[in-house]
Design a protein around this motif. Structure first.
Motif, PDB file in Angstrom:
ATOM      1  N   VAL A 145       0.837  -1.206   0.000  1.00 29.27           N
ATOM      2  CA  VAL A 145       0.000   0.000   0.000  1.00 29.27           C
ATOM      3  C   VAL A 145       0.868   1.249   0.000  1.00 29.27           C
ATOM      4  O   VAL A 145       0.612   2.217  -0.730  1.00 29.27           O
ATOM      5  N   GLU A 146       1.925   1.209   0.802  1.00 27.60           N
ATOM      6  CA  GLU A 146       2.827   2.359   0.858  1.00 27.60           C
ATOM      7  C   GLU A 146       3.535   2.567  -0.473  1.00 27.60           C
ATOM      8  O   GLU A 146       3.722   3.704  -0.930  1.00 27.60           O
ATOM      9  N   LEU A 147       3.927   1.461  -1.107  1.00 29.87           N
ATOM     10  CA  LEU A 147       4.591   1.566  -2.405  1.00 29.87           C
ATOM     11  C   LEU A 147       3.655   2.169  -3.448  1.00 29.87           C
ATOM     12  O   LEU A 147       4.067   3.011  -4.263  1.00 29.87           O
ATOM     13  N   GLU A 148       2.397   1.767  -3.416  1.00 27.99           N
ATOM     14  CA  GLU A 148       1.424   2.329  -4.358  1.00 27.99           C
ATOM     15  C   GLU A 148       1.218   3.817  -4.102  1.00 27.99           C
ATOM     16  O   GLU A 148       1.099   4.611  -5.044  1.00 27.99           O
ATOM     17  N   LEU A 153       2.044   9.481  -5.599  1.00 21.66           N
ATOM     18  CA  LEU A 153       2.582  10.807  -5.280  1.00 21.66           C
ATOM     19  C   LEU A 153       3.604  11.255  -6.322  1.00 21.66           C
ATOM     20  O   LEU A 153       3.650  12.433  -6.695  1.00 21.66           O
ATOM     21  N   LYS A 154       4.407  10.314  -6.783  1.00 22.62           N
ATOM     22  CA  LYS A 154       5.381  10.652  -7.818  1.00 22.62           C
ATOM     23  C   LYS A 154       4.680  11.047  -9.112  1.00 22.62           C
ATOM     24  O   LYS A 154       5.062  12.023  -9.774  1.00 22.62           O
ATOM     25  N   GLU A 155       3.641  10.294  -9.456  1.00 20.96           N
ATOM     26  CA  GLU A 155       2.876  10.616 -10.661  1.00 20.96           C
ATOM     27  C   GLU A 155       2.193  11.977 -10.528  1.00 20.96           C
ATOM     28  O   GLU A 155       2.164  12.767 -11.476  1.00 20.96           O
ATOM     29  N   LEU A 156       1.658  12.246  -9.321  1.00 21.48           N
ATOM     30  CA  LEU A 156       1.005  13.532  -9.088  1.00 21.48           C
ATOM     31  C   LEU A 156       2.008  14.679  -9.149  1.00 21.48           C
ATOM     32  O   LEU A 156       1.713  15.758  -9.678  1.00 21.48           O
ATOM     33  N   HIS A 240      -7.128   6.417  -2.292  1.00 20.48           N
ATOM     34  CA  HIS A 240      -6.446   6.003  -1.069  1.00 20.48           C
ATOM     35  C   HIS A 240      -7.448   5.723   0.048  1.00 20.48           C
ATOM     36  O   HIS A 240      -7.275   4.783   0.828  1.00 20.48           O
ATOM     37  N   LEU A 241      -8.493   6.531   0.113  1.00 20.97           N
ATOM     38  CA  LEU A 241      -9.505   6.296   1.139  1.00 20.97           C
ATOM     39  C   LEU A 241     -10.266   4.998   0.879  1.00 20.97           C
ATOM     40  O   LEU A 241     -10.639   4.280   1.808  1.00 20.97           O
ATOM     41  N   THR A 242     -10.476   4.695  -0.397  1.00 21.07           N
ATOM     42  CA  THR A 242     -11.201   3.470  -0.742  1.00 21.07           C
ATOM     43  C   THR A 242     -10.377   2.230  -0.445  1.00 21.07           C
ATOM     44  O   THR A 242     -10.884   1.220   0.040  1.00 21.07           O
TER      45      THR A 242
END
Length: 264
Positions: A145-148, A153-156, A240-242
């Motif tokens: 989950v952290e890796l995703e 964040l990198k993509e954003l 992320h919330l989902t």
């Protein structure tokens, strides 16, 4: 008697004219005949039948050149049918099976032999097998989950950088258009004489109108780019919330139940 001695003695019983002048092919021909003869002996055939097997297999092998497997079987079957007195069904089937099993698995080699391709070079390839790398301990890894989240964040961050670059380019383009409009307005002024108040007001009104249009268009495009970036951020937060796991003990409501008393 050893095999080589038997082949040598067999070779003296026939004239090997099929591959005359080629010792290697002639010796392979003699081996083929010898193996079939010895098999016939071990199966208990009469000496007359054994001699005929030698003649038949000697004549058979050169005729197999270029034939398919089905054609080889038919030809061998026909040759065995020429043995007199006629072989029993069992002996005929056993000999046919031996000839087929001797020839068919090595058909490509025999075809190369029959075509005279005995000088082929052997090509050897070495294959090196490497063991897979030893995996790192799980304690040194990153949670899925952290890796995703890190990837998102990198993509954003990349998307934000692109939008900021587009907004910067948009502002520079708007400034260039405003300067071009200003130059055009200045060039339209008369070089000599005076301008009336009405002409000055009309010139200023036209200039301000063009500047306002340029600024408004740039602002609208900037708003669209900003909305796109905010939409991406909103989608990321929603995802992320989902995907956030629900911890045990949370969002659990215990519903009290009333116990029913039995009537005596």
């Amino acid at each position: 008697m050893k095999r080589d001695e038997g082949i040598e003695r067999l070779s003296a019983c026939f004239h090997w004219t099929e591959f005359d002048g080629d010792d290697k092919r002639q010796y392979l021909h003699q081996q083929f005949v010898y193996d079939n003869v010895m098999f016939a002996v071990t199966r208990g055939l009469s000496w007359s039948a054994v001699g005929q097997v030698a003649n038949i297999t000697k004549d058979l092998l050169p005729k197999l050149k270029g034939l398919k497997t089905s054609e080889v079987i038919c030809l061998a079957k026909d040759h065995l049918s020429l043995i007199e007195p006629r072989l029993s069904t069992a002996h005929h089937a056993v000999l046919l099976d031996y000839i087929v099993k001797t020839y068919v698995p090595h058909q490509r080699l025999y075809q190369a032999f029959l075509n005279g391709e005995t000088g082929l070079r052997r090509i050897r390839c070495e294959l090196e097998i490497e063991c897979p790398p030893h995996p790192w301990p799980l304690s040194e890894g990153t949670d899925a989950v952290e890796l995703e989240q890190q990837r998102d964040l990198k993509e954003l961050s990349l998307a934000q950088s692109r939008k900021e670059a587009e907004i910067k380019e948009l502002k520079e383009t708007a400034e260039a258009q405003m300067m071009a409009a200003l130059r055009a307005s200045l060039e339209s002024l008369p070089c000599e004489g005076w301008m009336s108040r009405q002409e000055v007001e009309e010139l200023l009104r036209s200039f301000l109108q063009s500047q306002g249009d340029i600024i408004m268009e740039a602002l609208m495009k900037e708003v669209c780019l900003t909305e796109d970036l905010l939409s991406q951020k909103s989608q990321l937060v929603q995802r992320h919330l989902t995907n956030q796991p629900v911890l045990p003990g949370k969002n659990c409501v215990v519903t009290p139940t009333k116990s029913k008393k039995k009537r005596s």
